[in-house]
Design an enzyme around this catalytic site. Structure first.
Site, PDB file in Angstrom:
ATOM      1  CG  HIS A   1      -1.728   1.264   1.435  1.00 46.66           C
ATOM      2  ND1 HIS A   1      -1.495   2.483   1.625  1.00 46.66           N
ATOM      3  CD2 HIS A   1      -3.282   1.078   1.285  1.00 46.66           C
ATOM      4  CE1 HIS A   1      -2.613   3.162   1.590  1.00 46.66           C
ATOM      5  NE2 HIS A   1      -3.593   2.484   1.498  1.00 46.66           N
TER       6      HIS A   1
ATOM      7  CG  LEU B   1      -5.851  -8.790   6.354  1.00 49.92           C
ATOM      8  CD1 LEU B   1      -5.044  -9.898   6.600  1.00 49.92           C
ATOM      9  CD2 LEU B   1      -6.323  -8.188   7.709  1.00 49.92           C
ATOM     10  CB  ALA B   2      -9.588  -7.264   3.052  1.00 48.72           C
TER      11      ALA B   2
ATOM     12  N   GLY C   1     -10.340  -3.988  -1.403  1.00 50.93           N
ATOM     13  CA  GLY C   1     -10.737  -2.647  -0.981  1.00 50.93           C
ATOM     14  C   GLY C   1     -10.704  -1.958  -2.167  1.00 50.93           C
TER      15      GLY C   1
ATOM     16  CG  HIS D   1      -6.055   1.183  -2.135  1.00 51.39           C
ATOM     17  ND1 HIS D   1      -6.117   2.446  -2.791  1.00 51.39           N
ATOM     18  CD2 HIS D   1      -6.182   1.425  -0.792  1.00 51.39           C
ATOM     19  CE1 HIS D   1      -6.369   3.453  -1.681  1.00 51.39           C
ATOM     20  NE2 HIS D   1      -6.172   2.893  -0.488  1.00 51.39           N
TER      21      HIS D   1
END
Lengths: 134, 134
Positions: free
Chosen positions: A12, A73-74, A76, A78
């Site tokens: 990120h 992790l998940a 989204g 992005h």
């Protein structure tokens, strides 16, 4: 031609050092554990190398396919919008072809970490560490 | 008195369903794998249960210690500032005492997932899955 796989560990990015440290650290562990794979990192924002610089860093390695793995992790916005756009893959196909050293290289975009026994195991380990240090 | 451990799986929260799905899914796997532990979830923002509701959800379970585990990949401002403040723990001590069912319960705050072989292994698995589906 033999397949040679590259993994681009996508981060990120952050103004704080932690995200880059974790993504770089995980990339290092992947490279150590799976020695026939070429591992590079790329960050979506705020850190270097950028994702494009990360792809360029496979030049000269002879990789035939690169898998871009979001170290998120998940899903989204992005992982579903921004990163596919930067990589030039569609959400349906998740695959494109890029040029490296004048050759066609397949670029595949993977799922993020998500729900997995390995995450459950690691979370439990962090809980145990916190208990034993208190 | 026998120790009975609770794990509060802390999520970031999101307007999109993915973060809650992953945190809830991981919490479910922890509960399934470690059956002597009571597992609840709590979200920092945008989703329910909130972190305080998550702590309240240990009422009646008889837990003597709760470990709050941030289901976050890396530290950041949320794990170093916001969550400790909500939990009422300091960054140094990482521990406090809360009241549940009129009893003192120890609340300990753990590290996030961070750099670990388990994350490297899972990232590699996601890469393999992407390769085999393309």
């Amino acid at each position: 031609m033999n397949e040679k796989i590259g993994i681009l560990a996508l981060g990120h990015g952050s103004k704080l050092p932690y995200n880059k440290d974790v993504v770089t650290g995980v990339a290092g562990l992947i490279a150590k554990k799976y020695r026939n794979v070429v591992v590079r990192t790329g960050f979506m924002n705020m850190n270097n190398p950028t994702m494009k610089e990360g792809l360029d860093a496979f030049k000269g390695t002879g990789v035939t396919t690169i898998v871009a793995v979001p170290i998120f992790l998940a899903h989204g916005v992005h992982t579903t919008e921004d990163i596919p756009q930067i990589l030039g893959v569609s959400r349906e196909d998740r695959k494109t072809t890029i040029k490296l050293d004048g050759r066609d290289v397949t670029l595949v975009y993977s799922e993020p970490l998500g729900v997995d026994e390995l995450v459950a195991e690691l979370a439990f380990k962090r809980a145990q560490e916190a208990l034993s240090s208190n």
